[in-house]
Design a protein around this motif. Structure first.
Motif, PDB file in Angstrom:
ATOM      1  N   PRO A 224       0.847  -1.314   0.038  1.00 39.31           N
ATOM      2  CA  PRO A 224      -0.155  -0.049   0.192  1.00 39.31           C
ATOM      3  C   PRO A 224       0.917   1.164   0.101  1.00 39.31           C
ATOM      4  CG  PRO A 224      -0.321  -1.275   2.086  1.00 39.31           C
ATOM      5  CD  PRO A 224       0.696  -2.057   1.275  1.00 39.31           C
ATOM      6  N   MET A 225       0.283   2.249  -0.620  1.00 34.72           N
ATOM      7  CA  MET A 225       1.082   3.495  -0.601  1.00 34.72           C
ATOM      8  C   MET A 225       0.713   4.397   0.682  1.00 34.72           C
ATOM      9  SD  MET A 225      -0.133   4.822  -4.490  1.00 34.72           S
ATOM     10  CE  MET A 225      -1.380   5.597  -3.961  1.00 34.72           C
ATOM     11  N   LYS A 226       1.465   5.080   1.024  1.00 38.01           N
ATOM     12  CA  LYS A 226       1.496   6.231   2.155  1.00 38.01           C
ATOM     13  C   LYS A 226       0.902   7.414   1.712  1.00 38.01           C
ATOM     14  CE  LYS A 226       4.512   4.230   5.607  1.00 38.01           C
ATOM     15  NZ  LYS A 226       4.121   3.178   5.628  1.00 38.01           N
ATOM     16  N   VAL A 227      -0.275   7.755   2.050  1.00 35.87           N
ATOM     17  CA  VAL A 227      -0.896   8.963   1.337  1.00 35.87           C
ATOM     18  C   VAL A 227      -1.277  10.031   2.357  1.00 35.87           C
ATOM     19  CG1 VAL A 227      -1.738   8.055  -0.562  1.00 35.87           C
ATOM     20  CG2 VAL A 227      -3.244   7.957   1.440  1.00 35.87           C
ATOM     21  N   VAL A 228      -1.477  11.466   2.266  1.00 40.88           N
ATOM     22  CA  VAL A 228      -2.121  12.431   3.090  1.00 40.88           C
ATOM     23  C   VAL A 228      -3.634  12.136   3.049  1.00 40.88           C
ATOM     24  CG1 VAL A 228      -2.591  14.817   3.117  1.00 40.88           C
ATOM     25  CG2 VAL A 228      -0.296  13.943   2.306  1.00 40.88           C
ATOM     26  N   PRO A 229      -4.105  11.970   4.436  1.00 48.73           N
ATOM     27  CA  PRO A 229      -5.400  11.562   4.537  1.00 48.73           C
ATOM     28  C   PRO A 229      -6.435  12.684   3.960  1.00 48.73           C
ATOM     29  CG  PRO A 229      -4.352  11.457   6.708  1.00 48.73           C
ATOM     30  CD  PRO A 229      -3.426  11.809   5.789  1.00 48.73           C
ATOM     31  N   GLY A 230      -7.372  12.187   3.325  1.00 48.07           N
ATOM     32  CA  GLY A 230      -8.559  13.292   2.615  1.00 48.07           C
ATOM     33  C   GLY A 230      -7.904  13.804   1.378  1.00 48.07           C
ATOM     34  N   CYS A 231      -6.757  13.509   0.968  1.00 47.32           N
ATOM     35  CA  CYS A 231      -6.201  14.141  -0.450  1.00 47.32           C
ATOM     36  C   CYS A 231      -6.853  13.462  -1.423  1.00 47.32           C
ATOM     37  CB  CYS A 231      -4.786  14.346  -0.522  1.00 47.32           C
ATOM     38  SG  CYS A 231      -4.247  15.006  -2.058  1.00 47.32           S
ATOM     39  N   ARG A 232      -7.596  14.297  -2.356  1.00 44.16           N
ATOM     40  CA  ARG A 232      -8.265  13.270  -3.442  1.00 44.16           C
ATOM     41  C   ARG A 232      -7.286  12.941  -4.850  1.00 44.16           C
ATOM     42  NH1 ARG A 232     -12.268  17.340  -6.640  1.00 44.16           N
ATOM     43  NH2 ARG A 232     -11.086  19.270  -6.514  1.00 44.16           N
ATOM     44  N   TYR A 233      -5.941  13.855  -4.403  1.00 47.78           N
ATOM     45  CA  TYR A 233      -4.785  13.280  -5.321  1.00 47.78           C
ATOM     46  C   TYR A 233      -4.005  12.267  -4.835  1.00 47.78           C
ATOM     47  CZ  TYR A 233      -6.433  17.751  -7.365  1.00 47.78           C
ATOM     48  OH  TYR A 233      -7.288  18.668  -7.973  1.00 47.78           O
ATOM     49  N   LYS A 234      -4.411  11.755  -3.679  1.00 47.42           N
ATOM     50  CA  LYS A 234      -3.310  10.945  -2.968  1.00 47.42           C
ATOM     51  C   LYS A 234      -2.109  11.212  -2.963  1.00 47.42           C
ATOM     52  CE  LYS A 234      -6.630   7.575  -3.015  1.00 47.42           C
ATOM     53  NZ  LYS A 234      -7.373   7.450  -1.896  1.00 47.42           N
ATOM     54  N   CYS A 235      -1.890  12.448  -2.454  1.00 42.55           N
ATOM     55  CA  CYS A 235      -0.319  12.993  -2.555  1.00 42.55           C
ATOM     56  C   CYS A 235       0.242  12.125  -1.411  1.00 42.55           C
ATOM     57  CB  CYS A 235      -0.349  14.590  -2.028  1.00 42.55           C
ATOM     58  SG  CYS A 235      -1.223  15.548  -3.330  1.00 42.55           S
ATOM     59  N   ALA A 236       1.594  11.915  -1.760  1.00 36.88           N
ATOM     60  CA  ALA A 236       2.509  11.428  -0.778  1.00 36.88           C
ATOM     61  C   ALA A 236       2.882  12.369   0.440  1.00 36.88           C
ATOM     62  CB  ALA A 236       3.809  10.817  -1.495  1.00 36.88           C
ATOM     63  N   PRO A 237       3.001  11.952   1.435  1.00 41.36           N
ATOM     64  CA  PRO A 237       3.300  13.007   2.638  1.00 41.36           C
ATOM     65  C   PRO A 237       4.565  13.308   2.476  1.00 41.36           C
ATOM     66  CG  PRO A 237       2.812  10.868   3.609  1.00 41.36           C
ATOM     67  CD  PRO A 237       2.639  10.577   2.275  1.00 41.36           C
ATOM     68  N   ASP A 238       5.679  12.726   1.813  1.00 45.26           N
ATOM     69  CA  ASP A 238       7.090  13.134   1.799  1.00 45.26           C
ATOM     70  C   ASP A 238       7.409  13.940   0.406  1.00 45.26           C
ATOM     71  OD1 ASP A 238       6.907  10.438   0.812  1.00 45.26           O
ATOM     72  OD2 ASP A 238       8.635   9.942   1.192  1.00 45.26           O
ATOM     73  N   ASP A 239       6.461  14.067  -0.241  1.00 40.11           N
ATOM     74  CA  ASP A 239       6.593  14.622  -1.368  1.00 40.11           C
ATOM     75  C   ASP A 239       6.801  16.073  -1.389  1.00 40.11           C
ATOM     76  OD1 ASP A 239       6.781  15.249  -4.195  1.00 40.11           O
ATOM     77  OD2 ASP A 239       4.862  14.687  -4.666  1.00 40.11           O
TER      78      ASP A 239
ATOM     79  N   PRO B 156       4.176  21.107  -4.148  1.00 37.06           N
ATOM     80  CA  PRO B 156       2.996  21.584  -3.717  1.00 37.06           C
ATOM     81  C   PRO B 156       1.600  21.027  -4.290  1.00 37.06           C
ATOM     82  CG  PRO B 156       3.920  23.288  -5.220  1.00 37.06           C
ATOM     83  CD  PRO B 156       4.666  21.887  -5.172  1.00 37.06           C
ATOM     84  N   CYS B 157       0.755  20.600  -3.485  1.00 36.57           N
ATOM     85  CA  CYS B 157      -0.413  20.136  -3.782  1.00 36.57           C
ATOM     86  C   CYS B 157      -1.516  21.129  -4.133  1.00 36.57           C
ATOM     87  CB  CYS B 157      -1.138  19.020  -2.857  1.00 36.57           C
ATOM     88  SG  CYS B 157      -2.718  18.250  -3.076  1.00 36.57           S
ATOM     89  N   ILE B 158      -2.355  21.049  -5.022  1.00 37.12           N
ATOM     90  CA  ILE B 158      -3.435  22.336  -5.275  1.00 37.12           C
ATOM     91  C   ILE B 158      -4.172  22.551  -4.312  1.00 37.12           C
ATOM     92  CG2 ILE B 158      -5.321  22.805  -6.878  1.00 37.12           C
ATOM     93  CD1 ILE B 158      -4.268  21.170  -8.945  1.00 37.12           C
ATOM     94  N   GLU B 159      -4.358  21.713  -3.445  1.00 37.77           N
ATOM     95  CA  GLU B 159      -5.329  21.932  -2.175  1.00 37.77           C
ATOM     96  C   GLU B 159      -4.934  22.170  -0.859  1.00 37.77           C
ATOM     97  OE1 GLU B 159      -8.327  18.761  -2.220  1.00 37.77           O
ATOM     98  OE2 GLU B 159      -9.217  19.195  -4.203  1.00 37.77           O
ATOM     99  N   GLY B 160      -3.322  22.105  -0.995  1.00 38.18           N
ATOM    100  CA  GLY B 160      -2.703  22.370   0.283  1.00 38.18           C
ATOM    101  C   GLY B 160      -3.087  21.386   1.422  1.00 38.18           C
ATOM    102  N   CYS B 161      -3.058  19.980   0.980  1.00 41.13           N
ATOM    103  CA  CYS B 161      -3.591  19.127   1.710  1.00 41.13           C
ATOM    104  C   CYS B 161      -2.386  18.805   2.844  1.00 41.13           C
ATOM    105  CB  CYS B 161      -3.688  17.714   1.005  1.00 41.13           C
ATOM    106  SG  CYS B 161      -2.229  17.089   0.290  1.00 41.13           S
ATOM    107  N   ARG B 162      -1.213  18.732   2.514  1.00 40.83           N
ATOM    108  CA  ARG B 162      -0.389  18.459   3.405  1.00 40.83           C
ATOM    109  C   ARG B 162      -0.280  19.346   4.743  1.00 40.83           C
ATOM    110  NH1 ARG B 162       2.343  18.380  -1.021  1.00 40.83           N
ATOM    111  NH2 ARG B 162       2.522  16.297  -2.241  1.00 40.83           N
ATOM    112  N   GLU B 163      -0.440  20.728   4.332  1.00 35.57           N
ATOM    113  CA  GLU B 163      -0.623  21.577   5.456  1.00 35.57           C
ATOM    114  C   GLU B 163      -1.561  21.249   6.581  1.00 35.57           C
ATOM    115  OE1 GLU B 163      -0.311  22.430   2.153  1.00 35.57           O
ATOM    116  OE2 GLU B 163       1.820  22.734   2.344  1.00 35.57           O
ATOM    117  N   ARG B 164      -2.845  21.186   6.060  1.00 38.97           N
ATOM    118  CA  ARG B 164      -4.052  20.570   6.658  1.00 38.97           C
ATOM    119  C   ARG B 164      -3.889  19.241   7.576  1.00 38.97           C
ATOM    120  NH1 ARG B 164      -6.704  21.788   1.960  1.00 38.97           N
ATOM    121  NH2 ARG B 164      -7.417  19.293   1.801  1.00 38.97           N
TER     122      ARG B 164
END
Length: 128
Positions: free
Chosen positions: A59-74, A77-85
């Motif tokens: 399984p991939m490690k992803v930021v919770p709730g990010c619809r782009y499934k951003c990796a937390p260590d990437d 920048p994510c369009i939605e600022g998911c890592r900051e939230r």
């Protein structure tokens, strides 16, 4: 009666298609390859092989709730600022299996301008 989760056909049980299986395995371990396009006649096991391989991947490690499934260590920048939230929170997600139709266009694959919102409010917003 409970319905069991559908498990993919085992990758190791696929007989034949040696070149396709080797290409899929190489793409799974070497990200610089960028991917594999699998094509062939109907019923040759293309989708079965790819789904089976996706079922083997961890399984991939992803930021919770990010619809782009951003990796937390990437660091990009994510369009939605998911890592900051999300802060330090991480969740696991299965590796996605993407099945594209033959005539898929770029806007149907990556998204485009949200025309409904643009016409209704004048706001320019990307819709994935």
């Amino acid at each position: 009666m409970a319905i069991a989760a559908r498990t993919p056909f085992p990758f190791t049980a696929i007989v034949g298609q040696a070149e396709m299986k080797q290409a899929l395995l190489l793409a799974a371990v070497e990200p610089r390859l960028g991917g594999v396009m699998v094509f062939g006649d109907r019923g040759t096991g293309k989708s079965t092989a790819v789904r089976a391989l996706a079922g083997l991947l961890p399984p991939m490690k992803v930021v919770p709730g990010c619809r782009y499934k951003c990796a937390p260590d990437d660091r990009s920048p994510c369009i939605e600022g998911c890592r900051e939230r999300a802060g330090k929170h991480v969740e696991e997600s299965a590796v996605p299996f993407v099945d594209l139709p033959l005539g898929a266009t770029e806007d149907r694959v990556v998204g485009s301008l949200d025309l409904e919102r643009a016409l209704a409010t004048g706001e320019k917003r990307f819709e994935p």
